[in-house]
Design an enzyme around this catalytic site. Structure first.
Site, PDB file in Angstrom:
ATOM      1  CB  SER A   1      -0.906   0.094   1.159  1.00 11.56           C
ATOM      2  OG  SER A   1      -1.659  -1.037   1.359  1.00 11.56           O
TER       3      SER A   1
HETATM    4  N1  SAH Z   1      -0.395  -5.204   4.082  1.00 12.82           N
HETATM    5  C1  SAH Z   1       0.499  -5.435   2.685  1.00 12.82           C
HETATM    6  C2  SAH Z   1      -0.331  -5.242   1.648  1.00 12.82           C
HETATM    7  C3  SAH Z   1      -1.106  -6.223   1.315  1.00 12.82           C
HETATM    8  S1  SAH Z   1      -1.806  -6.506  -0.178  1.00 12.82           S
HETATM    9  C4  SAH Z   1       1.739  -4.955   2.859  1.00 12.82           C
HETATM   10  O1  SAH Z   1       1.964  -4.067   3.774  1.00 12.82           O
HETATM   11  O2  SAH Z   1       2.533  -4.909   1.831  1.00 12.82           O
HETATM   12  C5  SAH Z   1      -2.992  -7.808   0.141  1.00 12.82           C
HETATM   13  C6  SAH Z   1      -2.470  -9.007   0.398  1.00 12.82           C
HETATM   14  O3  SAH Z   1      -3.711  -9.664   1.066  1.00 12.82           O
HETATM   15  C7  SAH Z   1      -1.962 -10.008  -0.446  1.00 12.82           C
HETATM   16  O4  SAH Z   1      -0.555 -10.272  -0.246  1.00 12.82           O
HETATM   17  C8  SAH Z   1      -2.970 -11.137  -0.718  1.00 12.82           C
HETATM   18  O5  SAH Z   1      -2.283 -12.326  -0.951  1.00 12.82           O
HETATM   19  C9  SAH Z   1      -3.530 -11.176   0.819  1.00 12.82           C
HETATM   20  N2  SAH Z   1      -4.788 -11.657   0.791  1.00 12.82           N
HETATM   21  C10 SAH Z   1      -5.629 -11.651   0.119  1.00 12.82           C
HETATM   22  N3  SAH Z   1      -7.035 -12.407   0.795  1.00 12.82           N
HETATM   23  C11 SAH Z   1      -6.452 -12.724   1.947  1.00 12.82           C
HETATM   24  C12 SAH Z   1      -6.941 -13.899   2.803  1.00 12.82           C
HETATM   25  N4  SAH Z   1      -8.283 -14.300   2.572  1.00 12.82           N
HETATM   26  N5  SAH Z   1      -6.306 -14.407   4.000  1.00 12.82           N
HETATM   27  C13 SAH Z   1      -5.064 -13.566   4.100  1.00 12.82           C
HETATM   28  N6  SAH Z   1      -4.467 -12.892   3.086  1.00 12.82           N
HETATM   29  C14 SAH Z   1      -5.209 -12.586   1.965  1.00 12.82           C
END
Ligand code: SAH
Length: 233
Positions: free
Chosen positions: A82
């Site tokens: 993000s």
């Molecule tokens: N917080 C992260 C940004 C994440 S982007 C950072 O600081 O980089 C969103 C993330 O959520 C992705 O890596 C994706 O694989 C994960 N994601 C999506 N659905 C999910 C779920 N049901 N459970 C756990 N992770 C999930």
């Protein structure tokens, strides 16, 4: 003659200082000044830790030069880290205190989790994509970042460590998973980009009162990658 020396030494220090100073640190400070403090990030602790967590280490090598730009960046597997302002805003809204137990859904690069850990919270983070989960586990270990990571569908939360003071969902959801609300302490807060998983979402802050009655606050429009797994079924 003396004046010449003063001018010369001033010129030299102007040339030398940027070379000696950690370039990443100055970029990071500029980000904090311009994109966070320059907008509505007022929490001093949030500004402080955003000034210390080395964001350039959480992005792919070829994107390191723009790691401190206020924009999301690809981290592989079609996912993104993000933008710094959104990380700061979500963290500020959660009002994290040292020692709080925090659950993150969507570890991704690990940056948001590292910011929470830098605030001395005890952080648990769940990542659904195996490749990202194993990469971030190695990264945290190598860099001594104290975050517990699990490769699973975050929809179900993390029962063994529940209840949590704070829960942060960093993927777009069209509803709040019931198990996550159940794992939130009375007096706890949960933040989630809520709305369409294909377009925009509303940054939604849920406050669970002492009687387990939930109230919500909305904090503007955001765009996250979708929460997958059970959330979509
Ligand atoms: N917080 C992260 C940004 C994440 S982007 C950072 O600081 O980089 C969103 C993330 O959520 C992705 O890596 C994706 O694989 C994960 N994601 C999506 N659905 C999910 C779920 N049901 N459970 C756990 N992770 C999930």
């Amino acid at each position: 003659m003396k004046l010449h020396w003063v001018v010369l030494s001033l010129l030299i220090s102007c040339w030398i200082t940027p070379i000696l100073a950690d370039d990443w640190e100055s970029k990071r400070m500029e980000m904090v000044r311009q994109d966070l403090a320059g907008r509505d990030i007022r929490d001093f602790e949030v500004l402080r830790v955003m000034g210390t967590v080395p964001r350039h280490l959480f992005v792919p090598k070829d994107l390191q030069s723009i790691a401190y730009a206020d924009r999301p960046l690809p981290i592989g597997e079609g996912q993104t880290i993000s933008q710094p302002y959104i990380v700061a805003l979500m963290t500020q809204l959660l009002k994290i205190k040292p020692g709080m137990k925090v659950l993150e859904i969507g570890t991704g690069s690990g940056y948001q989790a590292a910011v929470l850990a830098a605030l001395d919270a005890t952080v648990y983070s769940i990542e659904i994509r195996e490749k990202l989960a194993s990469r971030v586990k190695r990264f945290f270990q190598k860099n001594n970042i104290a975050v517990m990571v699990k490769n699973a569908d975050g929809y179900h939360g993390w029962k063994e460590h529940a209840p949590f003071d704070r829960i942060i969902i960093t993927a777009a959801a069209n509803h709040i998973p019931r198990p996550l609300l159940n794992q939130l302490k009375p007096g706890g807060k949960l933040i989630v980009p809520l709305g369409s998983t294909r377009f925009y979402q509303t940054l939604t802050l849920v406050h669970m009162d002492a009687q387990r009655k939930a109230s919500v606050e909305y904090h503007g429009s955001v765009r996250f990658v979708p929460m997958v797994g059970k959330a979509q079924n």
